[in-house]
Design a protein around this motif. Sequence first.
Motif, short mmCIF file in Angstrom:
data_model
loop_
_atom_site.label_atom_id
_atom_site.label_comp_id
_atom_site.label_asym_id
_atom_site.label_seq_id
_atom_site.Cartn_x
_atom_site.Cartn_y
_atom_site.Cartn_z
N ASP A 90 0.75 -1.34 0.06
CA ASP A 90 0.17 -0.30 0.09
C ASP A 90 1.00 1.27 0.48
OD1 ASP A 90 -2.90 -1.50 0.55
OD2 ASP A 90 -1.64 -1.73 2.45
N PRO A 91 0.45 2.43 -1.00
CA PRO A 91 1.14 3.37 -0.99
C PRO A 91 1.53 4.22 0.76
CG PRO A 91 -1.04 3.88 -1.86
CD PRO A 91 -0.45 2.44 -1.86
N ARG A 92 2.04 5.02 1.18
CA ARG A 92 2.59 5.51 2.33
C ARG A 92 2.35 6.76 1.22
NH1 ARG A 92 5.86 2.64 6.75
NH2 ARG A 92 4.83 0.74 6.13
N GLY A 93 1.78 7.67 2.79
CA GLY A 93 1.49 9.67 2.72
C GLY A 93 2.97 10.05 2.53
N LYS A 94 3.70 10.92 1.85
CA LYS A 94 5.00 11.48 1.54
C LYS A 94 5.66 12.48 3.37
CE LYS A 94 5.62 12.66 -2.79
NZ LYS A 94 5.89 13.94 -3.60
N GLU A 95 4.91 12.34 3.84
CA GLU A 95 4.72 13.22 5.49
C GLU A 95 5.64 12.21 6.20
OE1 GLU A 95 0.52 11.24 5.44
OE2 GLU A 95 1.56 12.53 4.17
N THR A 96 5.12 10.39 5.85
CA THR A 96 5.48 10.05 6.43
C THR A 96 7.02 9.12 6.52
OG1 THR A 96 5.28 7.54 5.16
CG2 THR A 96 3.59 8.24 6.36
N GLY A 97 7.35 10.19 4.80
CA GLY A 97 9.49 10.04 5.50
C GLY A 97 10.41 9.79 5.56
N ARG A 98 9.87 10.84 6.50
CA ARG A 98 11.36 11.32 7.64
C ARG A 98 11.43 9.94 8.69
NH1 ARG A 98 13.81 16.77 7.31
NH2 ARG A 98 12.69 17.90 6.80
N ASP A 99 10.15 9.95 8.76
CA ASP A 99 10.29 8.50 9.91
C ASP A 99 10.52 7.21 9.24
OD1 ASP A 99 8.81 10.04 12.06
OD2 ASP A 99 7.02 9.95 11.59
N THR A 100 10.64 7.21 8.02
CA THR A 100 10.74 5.48 7.40
C THR A 100 11.88 5.87 7.59
OG1 THR A 100 8.38 6.11 6.60
CG2 THR A 100 10.31 3.87 5.41
N LEU A 101 12.98 6.58 6.95
CA LEU A 101 14.20 7.14 6.58
C LEU A 101 14.99 7.13 8.30
CD1 LEU A 101 16.58 7.71 4.76
CD2 LEU A 101 16.27 10.15 5.01
N GLN A 102 14.25 7.11 8.62
CA GLN A 102 15.07 7.40 10.20
C GLN A 102 15.17 5.16 10.70
OE1 GLN A 102 13.48 9.75 13.31
NE2 GLN A 102 14.75 9.10 15.17
N LEU A 103 13.72 4.54 10.79
CA LEU A 103 13.50 3.40 10.91
C LEU A 103 14.46 3.03 10.52
CD1 LEU A 103 12.31 1.30 12.42
CD2 LEU A 103 10.48 1.28 10.42
N ILE A 104 14.76 2.94 8.55
CA ILE A 104 15.47 2.04 8.07
C ILE A 104 16.83 2.21 8.58
CG2 ILE A 104 15.77 3.56 5.99
CD1 ILE A 104 15.05 -0.69 5.91
N LYS A 105 17.36 4.03 8.74
CA LYS A 105 18.63 3.82 9.45
C LYS A 105 19.18 3.49 10.47
CE LYS A 105 19.86 8.42 6.23
NZ LYS A 105 20.26 9.41 6.77
N GLU A 106 18.25 3.46 11.51
CA GLU A 106 18.54 3.14 12.41
C GLU A 106 18.55 1.31 12.56
OE1 GLU A 106 15.24 4.50 15.21
OE2 GLU A 106 15.96 6.45 15.45
N SER A 107 17.40 1.00 11.68
CA SER A 107 17.85 -0.93 11.72
C SER A 107 18.76 -0.91 10.30
CB SER A 107 16.21 -1.22 11.19
OG SER A 107 15.62 -0.85 11.13
N ARG A 108 19.49 -0.63 9.64
CA ARG A 108 20.53 -0.59 9.51
C ARG A 108 22.16 -0.54 10.54
NH1 ARG A 108 22.58 4.30 6.64
NH2 ARG A 108 22.83 4.83 9.32
#
Length: 175
Positions: A141-159
């Motif tokens: 499902d698509p996500r709104g662009k407003e979730t971009g920062r939180d998603t970026l933070q989550l994937i970097k922390e996961s890395r």
Amino acid sequence: MDLARREARLRELGLGDMPDAQFDAFATQLAQAAGAPYAMVNFITGHQFFAGLHTPSPGQSGQSGPDAGPEVSRIMSRDHGYCPDVLNRRKALVLPDVYAYPRFASNEVVDLIGIRTYAGAPLIDERTDTVLGTVCFVGTDPRGKETGRDTLQLIKESRDELMRLIYQRTGGGPR
């Protein structure tokens, strides 16, 4: 050549083309944190290999049988998906809706498993500056662009968490 260095470093670390229960658990935790049906720990050589893989079970999607969603293999061509782009860019990539990016909308995985969202980050070995692969999650499902920062933070922390786990297991961390 990056591929030869990556293959050599993965061998040194004892990582590569083997399913790994600890990486599967990591992928499951990432999928849950992201609210996504799929997550992967992906080591990339001549192909992509998901040493860690989380896919939805038939009960999760509320469906069973042929409509439960496509089965995802642990091996994927280097031509498919978005992780090869992350590998080459050496930077995280967040696509809240792949249809909004013509370059990414035509990727075969869009039709293969219905991907609409993607977030991935490169797994860079600090000792050798070699990109080993990626950690990522994808959604249908698509996500709104407003979730971009939180998603970026989550994937970097996961890395970062995954690289710490790899270094703990292998003793191959930064000098």
